[in-house]
Design an enzyme around this catalytic site. Structure first.
Site, mmCIF file in Angstrom:
data_model
loop_
_atom_site.group_PDB
_atom_site.id
_atom_site.type_symbol
_atom_site.label_atom_id
_atom_site.label_comp_id
_atom_site.label_asym_id
_atom_site.label_seq_id
_atom_site.Cartn_x
_atom_site.Cartn_y
_atom_site.Cartn_z
ATOM 1 N N GLU A 191 -4.536 -1.884 2.691
ATOM 2 C CA GLU A 191 -4.433 -2.703 1.479
ATOM 3 C C GLU A 191 -5.698 -3.515 1.241
ATOM 4 O O GLU A 191 -6.194 -3.613 0.122
ATOM 5 C CB GLU A 191 -3.218 -3.638 1.563
ATOM 6 C CG GLU A 191 -1.896 -2.978 1.234
ATOM 7 C CD GLU A 191 -1.322 -2.132 2.365
ATOM 8 O OE1 GLU A 191 -1.916 -2.122 3.458
ATOM 9 O OE2 GLU A 191 -0.295 -1.471 2.158
ATOM 10 N N HIS A 244 10.920 -5.076 3.335
ATOM 11 C CA HIS A 244 10.879 -4.376 2.052
ATOM 12 C C HIS A 244 11.677 -5.108 0.975
ATOM 13 O O HIS A 244 12.105 -4.503 0.003
ATOM 14 C CB HIS A 244 11.433 -2.947 2.208
ATOM 15 C CG HIS A 244 10.671 -2.123 3.180
ATOM 16 N ND1 HIS A 244 10.892 -2.183 4.539
ATOM 17 C CD2 HIS A 244 9.652 -1.245 3.003
ATOM 18 C CE1 HIS A 244 10.061 -1.355 5.156
ATOM 19 N NE2 HIS A 244 9.292 -0.780 4.249
#
Lengths: 451, 324
Positions: free
Chosen positions: B60, B127
């Site tokens: 990322e 998540h």
């Protein structure tokens, strides 16, 4: 002793579950009780160490009685006697503002804690445990706090609506609250405002709001469908406010006298014939004003103001003259400054000037301020007399009726004379009727002896 | 008009903006060949080619840095994080680089970070997060969170056309649950405009994202017992349209702030503080918040339901505020 039901006033402590020296946690059962309705274990509202049992097993005590002392301590802090305090264990606050706890006693305890009663006692009343061991349970004032403003704080919205509606705090306490525990909500205040005045938008005028809040609903007129509603003009509103305040401030008393205006009429006729075009007309009002201004030197209390317990005497006379404007719904009171320094012709000119400017609506703010005594002339509308209201903060106002020819008795004969009724309203705080009548009599003599 | 899911709306916005402006490029993990973790970019690689739809390594920080550089060079990159939870890996690039480059060097960084956020679908602690508050604290970033397909499409288009870095939180649990007719013509929803989803006079619920729908359900339920809620959907957290919710609170005098993110340090605290500072005189009850409990989002369905806010919790809090 907790209140286990609304109708119960006492309970019996059946069995202690903790003994002196035992540590107790919040909500840990402390003792068993038996009442007319329920038997139950009562949990501790605080954590700490049971210091003393104040009630023996089997003893019956009334609701609210302290049954134990629990020494609470701040666990984060090092142990020292000043950190330890004794708290009387009461399962029910004596003052519960409108709260109804229908569930278990545990819920009561939680609510109690939320009210800050016990917690406040823990933090605010540190008591060394040894010193107080032999003393009765300390009673904390926080626990029994009953000031409604303490237990029912107003929200910002309530205060805001009340302030804008002109409701004093005292009146707020009288409103029935629909919020939790009887708390007054913004809606309640708005409803109160709607029902306490005759409808429409709340007035911004402080007096109107004040009156509306003070006047009992039974005296407030509720307009019906046939009524024609028309808001007051700003001037009307100001006069209304002024007059309403005047009667609230001063006890009014009115004295009457009758005056023969033959001598004055002779002078007016004589002067009218001799008057040149640039001179102001001589009128009864001018002659009365001249006489009044002269007399006020001898009656200083009528040219004064009341300030609390004090009377303020003024060394000058600012003479106000009430003038009705042509459309009839307006009244202004222009002031002749230092009228005591003016001769008759100067007064005539000042009166003519102010009256003309008033009718042309050319008065300045300065022209209508600072009066110390007022003349009003209900006679111009044909009235015999009136009872004028004081022009605050003055303490006297003289009303002049219409000068009309009447049959009067003089010595043993009946004669036709132009007569004038004088009415003098005084502030009864400043002076009494005797002064008023003496003033009127002196004025009468002055006017009747004009030459 | 065509019926669209929230997910379709995001996809449409990306496709239309890529067709409109060749500077718009996409970067992210598995967005090309695989079509994205949630299939939002399915078919994009075929239509726009590998130079504009770039599959990145699982890094990322690396691909956010690359996107920022591309933005400085004149591209308008849209970065997809597979889950908003992973945005933390690129935190430094976003808050220290993307947010400050224009301030420090006068270089605009027109980049959009798409962050699929939120729980409620048994995703577990890695998540399910709602990390929007981290970014509202950083000057130089814009933060939006749509609640409907219309806003999802309009806000994403506005974000792509904006010259500032925008974090675009899209709620995963809304992806296929919410459908709406969308106009065929081009439209945007301007950043920084709240939306009153329902008018009411008794209680203001300030909310955004998935909780808009829970709040609307609560409003329906409360209406049956005579209490009318006004629902303010913030849509943008930065810039914040505080005038809309302040006006509403001044009308209703009661405020409930609802979001799915955790309570402590959540954006609801900011909203509550603004109400307290600027509408204090209007308040007739304490400003109250409903949010997730301060624990990681559990995997267990029973526990997740207990942690996340829902219509029942909002209802109870609303009644509490209404009855105060």
């Amino acid at each position: 002793m907790p209140q286990m039901g609304e109708s119960l006033t006492e309970g019996t402590l059946v069995r202690w579950l903790k003994h002196a020296g035992d540590t107790v946690a919040i909500d840990e059962p402390l003792f068993e009780i038996s009442t007319d309705k329920v038997d139950a274990e009562v949990p501790s509202p605080v954590a700490g160490r049971l210091h003393e049992q104040l009630v023996r097993e089997g003893e019956t005590v009334s609701v609210g009685t302290a049954v134990a002392l629990v020494a609470s301590q701040e666990t984060q802090q090092p142990e020292s006697t000043s950190d330890v305090s004794l708290v009387p264990v009461e399962a029910q606050p004596r003052e519960e503002p409108g709260g109804h706890f229908k569930s278990s006693h545990a819920a009561q305890l939680v609510s109690f804690n939320r009210l800050g009663g016990l917690r406040a006692a823990v933090s605010k009343v540190p008591v060394p445990p040894v010193a107080s061991a032999a003393q009765p349970a300390p009673r904390s004032t926080e626990v029994t706090e009953s000031d409604p403003r303490h237990t029912r704080p107003w929200t910002p919205a309530v205060l805001d609506v009340a302030r804008r509606g002109g409701i004093p705090l005292d009146a707020l306490t009288a409103i029935t609250g629909s919020g939790r525990g009887g708390r007054v909500t913004k809606r309640d205040v708005e409803r109160f405002l709607r029902t306490s005045r005759s409808g429409g938008e709340p007035s911004r005028s402080p007096f109107a709001a004040h009156a509306a809040a003070d006047v009992p609903a039974e005296y407030v007129y509720r307009p019906g469908p046939e009524d024609r509603l028309e808001p007051m003009t700003p001037t009307r509103r100001r006069i209304a406010q002024h007059m309403a305040w005047s009667v609230r401030i001063s006890p009014h008393a009115t004295a009457f006298a009758e005056c023969d205006m033959s001598a004055a009429a002779a002078i007016v006729t004589r002067e009218r014939a001799a008057r040149t075009s640039h001179e102001s007309p001589l009128t009864f009002t001018v002659l009365v004003a001249e006489a009044v201004v002269g007399l006020l030197r001898d009656f200083p209390v009528l040219n004064a103001s009341v300030v609390g317990d004090t009377i303020a005497y003024k060394p000058y006379v600012n003479l106000g003259i009430a003038v009705a404007l042509t459309d009839g719904d307006e009244l202004v009171v222009p002031v002749i400054r230092r009228a005591n320094e003016l001769a008759r012709s100067g007064l005539a000119r000042a009166i003519a000037d102010l009256a003309a400017r008033a009718r042309e609506r050319c008065l300045t703010l300065d022209d209508v301020q600072g009066g110390t005594f007022t003349l009003t002339n209900p006679g111009v509308f044909g009235g015999i007399s009136g009872t004028p209201l004081l022009h605050q903060p003055q303490v006297a106002i003289l009303g002049l009726g219409a000068v009309t020819k009447r049959a009067v008795v003089i010595d043993e004969a009946i004669a036709i004379r132009p007569m004038l009724w004088l009415s003098l309203t005084i502030d009864h705080r400043a002076t009494d009727g005797m002064t008023a009548f003496r003033f009127l009599d002196a004025l009468r003599r002055r006017l009747e002896s004009l030459a | 008009m065509s019926v669209c899911t929230y997910l379709d709306a995001i996809s449409q916005a990306l496709r239309e903006e890529m067709r409109r402006d060749p500077a718009v490029i996409l970067l992210g993990e598995d967005i090309g060949t695989f079509g994205g973790a949630f299939k939002i970019t399915r078919g994009f690689l075929e239509e726009f080619g590998p130079e504009r739809v770039i599959d990145t390594p699982i890094s990322e920080s690396g691909f956010v840095g690359a996107a920022c550089a591309a933005a400085i060079e004149g591209f308008r990159p849209v970065v997809e994080f597979q889950f908003a939870d992973f945005i933390a890996c690129a935190f430094d690039q976003i808050v220290n680089y993307a947010a400050k480059t224009y301030y420090r060097w006068g270089l605009p960084v027109p980049v959009v970070f798409r962050a699929p956020s939120g729980g409620g679908f048994r995703g577990g602690p890695f998540h399910s997060e709602n990390p929007e508050a981290w970014f509202t604290h950083v000057p130089g970033l814009k933060v939006v969170q749509p609640s409907t397909p219309y806003d999802a499409k309009g806000l994403l288009k506005a974000a792509i056309r904006d010259n500032n870095p925008v974090i675009y939180f899209e709620h995963k649990h809304l992806y296929r649950r919410i459908r709406e007719d969308l106009p065929n013509e081009d439209f945007v929803v301007p950043l920084g405009q709240a939306n009153i989803k329902r008018e009411g006079s008794d209680l203001t619920i300030v909310t955004y994202g998935s909780m808009v729908h829970e709040s609307l359900a609560v409003a329906e339920r409360l209406a049956k017992v005579g209490a009318e809620c006004e629902i303010v959907d913030l849509r943008s957290l930065c810039p914040l349209d505080k005038e809309t919710f302040l006006a509403s609170v001044r009308k209703t005098s009661r405020a409930l702030v609802v979001h799915e993110a955790h309570l402590t340090g959540g954006f609801g605290g900011e909203v509550a503080a603004i109400i307290a500072e600027e509408a204090f005189d209007a308040l007739d009850a304490p400003v109250t918040r409903v949010a997730s409990l301060d624990v990681p989002v559990p995997f267990s369905p029973v526990l997740e339901d207990a942690v996340l806010p829902n219509a029942e919790k909002i209802y109870r809090a609303a009644v509490d505020v209404l009855e105060y």
